[in-house]
Design an enzyme around this catalytic site. Structure first.
Site, short mmCIF file in Angstrom:
data_model
loop_
_atom_site.label_atom_id
_atom_site.label_comp_id
_atom_site.label_asym_id
_atom_site.label_seq_id
_atom_site.Cartn_x
_atom_site.Cartn_y
_atom_site.Cartn_z
N ALA A 23 58.64 35.10 4.15
CA ALA A 23 58.08 34.83 2.82
C ALA A 23 57.34 33.49 2.80
CB ALA A 23 59.18 34.84 1.77
N ALA A 26 61.55 31.96 5.87
CA ALA A 26 61.18 32.84 6.99
C ALA A 26 59.83 33.49 6.70
CB ALA A 26 62.29 33.87 7.22
N ASP A 59 68.30 32.41 15.97
CA ASP A 59 68.30 32.87 14.57
C ASP A 59 68.38 34.39 14.47
OD1 ASP A 59 68.25 30.33 13.42
OD2 ASP A 59 66.07 30.20 13.55
N ASP A 118 48.38 43.97 1.77
CA ASP A 118 48.80 44.59 3.03
C ASP A 118 50.27 44.96 3.00
OD1 ASP A 118 46.31 44.47 4.13
OD2 ASP A 118 46.75 42.87 5.55
#
Length: 302
Positions: A196, A194, A78, A182
Site C-alpha cells: 500500500a 508494504a 519478513d 490496475d
C-alpha cells in the site's frame, strides 16, 4: 515442561543453522521444542474455476501448536513472518521474530542478539503487542470458494496484457464507490508500510483501529487512498469481463472471475508479537524506510 515453537524458513541455510543452535540451548534448559517449517503458512495460488480444496485458515496451524505453547520463535525474513502469522494466529501463539533475511521490517531481534533473546525467553521477560488480521474470502453466490488469513494486505489486480480494471467497492453500510485502476489494495495498519505504501497510501501506526483502501495506478486525479474503521466489512465486485488475480500477503492467492466477489473483514484472531523491549514504531520507520531523516542539501555544481 514449558513448550516453545520454532518456525523456520527451511530454504535459508542461516535460518536452519540458527534453529539447531536455538533448539539445543532451549532443550538444555528444560524447554520442550516443537519445530515447523514456514512453508506450511504459504497457501499458494489456487484457481477457483477448478476443484478447490477449501480447508479454511485453521488448516495452516502446524501439528503440536496450540494455545498452551508459551511462544514460537520465527527464523527468516519478513515473508517468513507473514507465513508464521497465518500459522499461529488461529491458536493465539505469540511469535518472536528473529531476522535472517534482508529488510527485517517485522523483526524483533537479530542474530547478534541471540544470547540476549534466549536469556529473556528463559526468564519470561517480554510483553505482547497484538496486530489485527483480515479474513479474505472469495464468494460466488452463497458459496465460499477460497479463504485465507492476512496480516498485511489483499491485492486484487489485472493480469498482464489486459485492460484497466473497474471495481465496485462497498464499505460497510456506505454507498458503493467505483474505482478505475490496475487494481486495489485493502491493507491493515501493519500492511500500510508494504504494498500500500508503494501505491501511494499513508503510513498508519499499528494501534489505529482502521483499514486502508488504496488504488493501484488509478486513472483519475481524484482517486486516492481511503482510511476507514476496521469494523466495516468490505466487498469488492469486479466490474470487468477479464479474470483478475488476487494475492494475499505475497504467498497466497487465486483467480477472481467476474461472477465472484471478494469479502474482506477484520478477523477475531490477531497476531501476537513478542516484544523484548519497548517497540518504537517511528524508529523502525526511520531505520528501515528512511522516514524523517534530515535533509542534506546537495552542493551546487561548478
Amino acid at each position: 515442561m514449558p513448550c516453545v515453537g520454532l518456525i523456520v524458513n527451511d530454504g535459508k541455510e542461516l535460518a536452519v543453522e540458527t534453529a539447531l543452535t536455538l533448539q539445543s540451548r532451549l532443550e538444555q534448559a528444560g524447554i520442550e521444542v516443537v519445530r515447523a517449517s514456514s512453508s506450511g503458512g504459504m497457501v499458494g495460488f489456487a484457481n477457483p474455476d477448478q476443484h478447490l480444496r477449501l480447508l479454511g485458515y485453521n488448516a495452516c496451524v502446524p501439528e503440536g501448536f496450540d494455545a498452551s505453547m508459551a511462544l514460537a520463535i520465527v527464523l527468516g525474513g519478513d515473508g517468513t513472518v507473514l507465513s508464521a502469522a497465518r500459522q499461529t494466529a488461529p491458536v493465539q501463539v505469540p511469535i518472536l521474530t528473529i531476522n535472517t533475511g534482508h529488510l527485517g521490517f517485522l523483526a524483533e531481534a537479530y542474530l547478534a542478539d541471540l544470547d540476549r533473546v534466549i536469556e529473556q525467553v528463559l526468564n519470561k521477560q517480554w510483553t505482547i503487542e497484538e496486530r489485527c488480521t483480515l479474513v479474505v474470502s472469495v464468494l460466488r453466490g452463497d458459496q465460499c470458494r477460497w479463504e485465507a488469513l492476512s496480516l498485511n494486505e489483499m491485492a486484487l489486480h489485472r493480469e498482464p496484457l489486459t485492460s484497466m480494471c473497474h471495481f465496485e467497492v462497498a464499505i460497510g453500510r456506505h454507498a458503493p464507490v467505483d474505482i478505475s485502476a490496475d487494481g486495489v489494495i485493502l491493507s491493515t495498519p501493519t500492511g500500510s508500510t508494504a504494498y500500500a505504501l508503494s501505491a501511494g497510501g499513508p503510513v498508519i501506526t499499528p494501534e489505529c483501529p482502521v483499514l486502508q483502501l488504496a488504488p493501484i495506478a488509478p486513472h483519475s486525479l481524484a482517486s486516492r487512498a481511503l482510511v476507514f474503521s476496521d469494523q466495516e466489512p468490505v466487498t469488492v465486485f469486479p466490474a470487468t469481463a477479464d479474470r483478475l488475480m488476487m494475492v494475499v500477503d505475497g504467498s497466497a492467492g487465486c483467480y477472481v472471475w467476474p461472477e465472484d466477489r471478494v469479502l474482506i473483514r477484520r478477523s477475531d484472531h490477531p497476531v501476537r508479537f513478542v516484544r523484548l523491549a519497548d517497540h518504537e514504531f517511528f524508529q523502525v520507520l526511520r531505520n528501515k524506510l528512511g522516514w524523517g531523516l534530515p535533509h542534506v542539501a546537495k552542493p551546487d555544481r561548478p
